[in-house]
Design a protein around this motif. Structure first.
Motif, PDB file in Angstrom:
ATOM      1  N   THR A   1       0.839  -1.173   0.114  1.00  0.00           N
ATOM      2  CA  THR A   1      -0.034   0.174  -0.006  1.00  0.00           C
ATOM      3  C   THR A   1       0.723   1.183   0.034  1.00  0.00           C
ATOM      4  OG1 THR A   1      -1.674  -1.071   1.387  1.00  0.00           O
ATOM      5  CG2 THR A   1      -1.727   1.211   1.108  1.00  0.00           C
ATOM      6  N   SER A   2       0.707   2.095  -0.982  1.00  0.00           N
ATOM      7  CA  SER A   2       1.332   3.647  -1.022  1.00  0.00           C
ATOM      8  C   SER A   2       0.370   4.654  -0.594  1.00  0.00           C
ATOM      9  CB  SER A   2       1.820   3.434  -2.476  1.00  0.00           C
ATOM     10  OG  SER A   2       2.862   2.574  -2.872  1.00  0.00           O
ATOM     11  N   GLY A   3       1.017   5.516   0.022  1.00  0.00           N
ATOM     12  CA  GLY A   3      -0.010   6.643   0.385  1.00  0.00           C
ATOM     13  C   GLY A   3       0.941   7.928   0.027  1.00  0.00           C
ATOM     14  N   LEU A   4       0.071   8.922  -0.134  1.00  0.00           N
ATOM     15  CA  LEU A   4       0.564  10.158  -0.771  1.00  0.00           C
ATOM     16  C   LEU A   4       0.484  11.065   0.528  1.00  0.00           C
ATOM     17  CD1 LEU A   4       1.661  11.706  -3.251  1.00  0.00           C
ATOM     18  CD2 LEU A   4      -0.791  12.658  -3.666  1.00  0.00           C
ATOM     19  N   TRP A   5       1.610  11.756   0.902  1.00  0.00           N
ATOM     20  CA  TRP A   5       1.312  12.469   2.132  1.00  0.00           C
ATOM     21  C   TRP A   5       1.827  14.001   1.622  1.00  0.00           C
ATOM     22  CZ3 TRP A   5       0.525  10.583   6.944  1.00  0.00           C
ATOM     23  CH2 TRP A   5       0.389   9.072   7.043  1.00  0.00           C
ATOM     24  N   GLN A   6       1.428  14.905   2.433  1.00  0.00           N
ATOM     25  CA  GLN A   6       1.842  16.370   2.435  1.00  0.00           C
ATOM     26  C   GLN A   6       1.753  16.879   3.718  1.00  0.00           C
ATOM     27  OE1 GLN A   6      -0.357  19.347   0.385  1.00  0.00           O
ATOM     28  NE2 GLN A   6       1.061  19.845  -0.941  1.00  0.00           N
ATOM     29  N   ASP A   7       2.843  17.459   4.321  1.00  0.00           N
ATOM     30  CA  ASP A   7       2.927  18.164   5.585  1.00  0.00           C
ATOM     31  C   ASP A   7       2.153  17.414   6.777  1.00  0.00           C
ATOM     32  OD1 ASP A   7       4.063  20.414   4.376  1.00  0.00           O
ATOM     33  OD2 ASP A   7       2.437  21.326   3.982  1.00  0.00           O
TER      34      ASP A   7
ATOM     35  N   LEU B   1      -3.162  12.210   2.004  1.00  0.00           N
ATOM     36  CA  LEU B   1      -4.040  12.719   0.985  1.00  0.00           C
ATOM     37  C   LEU B   1      -4.457  11.812   0.107  1.00  0.00           C
ATOM     38  CD1 LEU B   1      -1.649  15.702  -0.599  1.00  0.00           C
ATOM     39  CD2 LEU B   1      -3.371  15.672   1.389  1.00  0.00           C
ATOM     40  N   GLY B   2      -4.148  10.759  -0.045  1.00  0.00           N
ATOM     41  CA  GLY B   2      -4.534   9.568  -0.969  1.00  0.00           C
ATOM     42  C   GLY B   2      -3.860   8.291  -0.580  1.00  0.00           C
ATOM     43  N   MET B   3      -4.429   7.209  -1.231  1.00  0.00           N
ATOM     44  CA  MET B   3      -3.610   5.972  -1.172  1.00  0.00           C
ATOM     45  C   MET B   3      -4.368   4.957  -2.148  1.00  0.00           C
ATOM     46  SD  MET B   3      -5.678   3.898   2.100  1.00  0.00           S
ATOM     47  CE  MET B   3      -7.349   3.408   1.894  1.00  0.00           C
TER      48      MET B   3
ATOM     49  N   HIS C   1      -3.775  -7.016  -8.546  1.00  0.00           N
ATOM     50  CA  HIS C   1      -4.936  -6.551  -8.037  1.00  0.00           C
ATOM     51  C   HIS C   1      -4.595  -5.065  -7.339  1.00  0.00           C
ATOM     52  CE1 HIS C   1      -7.514 -10.235  -8.453  1.00  0.00           C
ATOM     53  NE2 HIS C   1      -6.532 -10.791  -8.367  1.00  0.00           N
ATOM     54  N   VAL C   2      -5.653  -4.211  -8.012  1.00  0.00           N
ATOM     55  CA  VAL C   2      -5.336  -2.833  -7.443  1.00  0.00           C
ATOM     56  C   VAL C   2      -6.765  -2.362  -6.715  1.00  0.00           C
ATOM     57  CG1 VAL C   2      -4.906  -0.596  -7.959  1.00  0.00           C
ATOM     58  CG2 VAL C   2      -3.843  -2.188  -9.369  1.00  0.00           C
ATOM     59  N   GLY C   3      -6.643  -1.867  -5.531  1.00  0.00           N
ATOM     60  CA  GLY C   3      -7.713  -1.546  -4.659  1.00  0.00           C
ATOM     61  C   GLY C   3      -7.500  -0.418  -3.611  1.00  0.00           C
ATOM     62  N   ARG C   4      -8.531  -0.009  -3.288  1.00  0.00           N
ATOM     63  CA  ARG C   4      -8.394   1.184  -2.199  1.00  0.00           C
ATOM     64  C   ARG C   4      -7.801   2.256  -2.612  1.00  0.00           C
ATOM     65  NH1 ARG C   4     -10.014  -1.327   2.774  1.00  0.00           N
ATOM     66  NH2 ARG C   4     -11.455  -2.819   2.064  1.00  0.00           N
ATOM     67  N   LEU C   5      -8.310   2.740  -3.788  1.00  0.00           N
ATOM     68  CA  LEU C   5      -7.971   3.800  -4.661  1.00  0.00           C
ATOM     69  C   LEU C   5      -8.753   5.145  -3.980  1.00  0.00           C
ATOM     70  CD1 LEU C   5      -6.034   5.461  -6.494  1.00  0.00           C
ATOM     71  CD2 LEU C   5      -7.720   5.089  -8.344  1.00  0.00           C
TER      72      LEU C   5
END
Length: 363
Positions: free
Chosen positions: A258-264, A268-270, A281-285
């Motif tokens: 699982t990858s997460g996009l962070w800012q400060d 923000l998203g995952m 398999h791709v999920g939890r976008l």
């Protein structure tokens, strides 16, 4: 309080045989130990004498991060894994021990944006001149020295070789730990944004990193705000992302990549991926509602697709049968529906992995 444990390296600096430093270090760990659980902190005692670091013997400058000596690699791993430091130091001739200066000089990036506190001991000045000397050096390494300190006068704090400081010293030690944990949590985004394993994101100052079980609280909160629209669009509350417990999230974070996009410091998203035979398999976008429509979801999806390893034939994902916006988005990205939605109202979509995506994965 942060949901992530703060790893604190308690560094005993004197390497002189029979030195008082190890006893002061033990006193410190015992004194603040009960407070660590409340703060979510972990104390890791370490004496510089255990490292056996010679005077700096690496050919490349520490800022390059290129290490050839095994003792440097061990030291780098210990410092890199820490979120903050408490230095237990004597004062030698109005300054810090050469062993501490040498240990600091060995590394570069590993120190950056981490708080550092000091427990000093000595006679006339209680070791405070050592601390002032060290603060000049640590700031050059982008370490952040704390305002709170502990200064022990040997004549008042040592009795028969035992370290028995006055009660005020114990109170000061707890204040150092409290301040260090707060600073470590506040500085975490600064540490993460420059980490070599993290990728720059699509927004200024954002970065993508692998999510771990300790990120479960942030992931749970993101799911609750992102999948409400999915429930409304499909007229059902039977959406797993809305009902999972913290423990369930923690469990699948240990299984899926699982990858997460962070800012400060904000998630923000995952997106998550899992290889199964020839499929990725791709999920939890998901993207926080206030930033939708800015291309973040597309960026995350393509980042997930680029992780397809050689041998992957297609990517597979699912969405609600009445999630028109999702379906339009996925169709625009080249996915085709392979089911119209069964009794559970879920549509399965697939996309062939292209050679370009495999090339991206290798690069």
């Amino acid at each position: 309080m942060s949901t992530k444990n703060v790893r604190v390296l308690v560094l005993v600096c004197s390497t002189r045989p029979g030195a008082l430093g190890p006893a002061v270090g033990r006193w410190l760990v015992e004194t603040v130990g009960p407070r660590t659980a409340q703060l979510g902190a972990e104390l890791v005692p370490l004496s510089l004498s255990e490292l056996s670091l010679p005077f700096l013997d690496e050919e490349d400058h520490p800022s390059a991060g290129v290490y050839t000596q095994e003792h440097t690699k061990r030291w780098s791993a210990l410092v890199d894994a820490a979120d903050g430091f408490v230095v237990v130091t004597p004062e030698y001739n109005h300054g810090m021990p050469a062993t501490l200066k040498n240990a600091l000089d060995y590394l570069g990036r590993e120190w950056a944006w981490k708080p550092i506190g000091f427990v000093s001991y000595g006679n006339t000045s209680s070791g405070t001149r050592s601390v002032q000397h060290a603060k000049q050096v640590v700031t050059a390494l982008r370490l952040v020295p704390l305002g709170s300190t502990v200064a022990l006068r040997i004549g008042e704090a040592v009795d028969g070789g035992r370290v028995l400081p006055p009660a005020a010293a114990a109170e000061s030690a707890v204040r150092v730990l409290d301040e260090l944990v707060r600073a470590a949590n506040a500085l975490r985004p600064m540490r993460e944004i420059g980490h070599p394993d993290h990728r720059a994101g699509p927004l200024p100052g954002s970065y993508l990193r692998r999510l771990a079980p300790q990120d479960s609280a942030e992931v749970l909160a993101l799911q609750r705000c992102c999948w409400v629209d999915e429930a409304l669009a499909n007229d059902t509350l039977a959406v797993p992302a809305l009902h999972e417990s913290l423990e369930q999230v923690r469990e699948w974070l240990g299984t899926w990549t699982t990858s997460g996009l962070w800012q400060d410091g904000r998630l923000l998203g995952m997106v998550r991926t899992l290889r199964a035979d020839d499929d990725l398999h791709v999920g939890r976008l998901g993207v926080v509602p206030d930033l939708r429509g800015r291309g973040i979801g597309r960026w995350l999806l393509r980042a997930a697709e680029a992780t397809a390893e050689p041998g992957c034939v297609r990517t597979v994902l699912h969405t609600g049968a009445r999630s028109r916006r999702n379906l339009s988005f996925y169709h625009g990205e080249g996915y085709r529906s392979t089911s119209a939605g069964g009794a559970d109202g879920v549509v399965r979509l697939t996309k062939d992995v292209t050679r370009q995506e495999l090339s991206n994965a290798r690069n």
